[in-house]
Structure formats: structure tokens, C-alpha cells
Design a protein around this motif. Sequence first.
Motif, PDB file in Angstrom:
ATOM      1  N   LEU A  43     -48.864  44.716 -50.371  1.00 11.34           N
ATOM      2  CA  LEU A  43     -48.451  43.314 -50.449  1.00 11.34           C
ATOM      3  C   LEU A  43     -46.992  43.210 -50.886  1.00 11.34           C
ATOM      4  N   GLN A  52     -41.487  35.581 -48.045  1.00  9.75           N
ATOM      5  CA  GLN A  52     -42.697  34.818 -48.347  1.00  9.75           C
ATOM      6  C   GLN A  52     -43.159  34.083 -47.101  1.00  9.75           C
ATOM      7  N   ARG A  70     -50.691  37.309 -54.611  1.00  8.17           N
ATOM      8  CA  ARG A  70     -49.257  37.327 -54.295  1.00  8.17           C
ATOM      9  C   ARG A  70     -48.448  37.074 -55.554  1.00  8.17           C
TER      10      ARG A  70
END
Length: 109
Positions: A43, A52, A70
Motif C-alpha cells: 500500500l 492518493q 491507508r
Amino acid sequence: PKPNGHNVARATIVWKNATRKLSDLSDWSENPATINKEQGARLESSFAEFGQVSTIAIDPANEIIDGHQRAHVLALSQKFGPDYRVDVRIASRKLKCAAARSVTTTGTK
């Protein structure tokens, strides 16, 4: 009408785009998601490469509705850290448990 069989009128949720420091966000206590170290590394790598892609959904009190993993990975990252600002979508009101689960299942488009 009785939405979902309940006799409760709910105001429509309006979403507003904004940014927040990761350190300003707090966890939703009923978040069912978890992530292991390997998934976290992937991630973080993906975020570093693509930026993003998905916003983090929060309520008016900065409690995370969707995007816990996240936020955690980025806040702990040496490259980003807790002062990093992320794009968020802010719900116009606090969400009940079932509504929050629905957001995490269906997204915040």
C-alpha cells in the motif's frame, strides 16, 4: 416512508471535499478491517508511485469512516508521516454503524 424498515427520518448526507493532516484523523472504533505488514508495504509503495487515488471518508469530528488502513500506513511511513495532508471527504453528519459499514462496502463516489 420507513427506510430499511425503521421509522426514522434521516437527513441526506452531503459530502464535502477537503484535506486533513493524518494526525488529525481518529479511528472509528468499530472498524473491522486489518492489514498485515506485507499488505502495508504494498500500500505504501502504491501510494508513493501513484499518489492518493482514493479519498479517506470521515465524519464531521474527523473520525475515519473509510480508509483506516491507508491512513495508518501513511502516518507510520518515514516518507509521509503524521503531518502529511491527505484528501478527505467529510460527511455532513455523524453516521450510524450500519451506514458507516455501507460506505466502507460501497465506496464514497
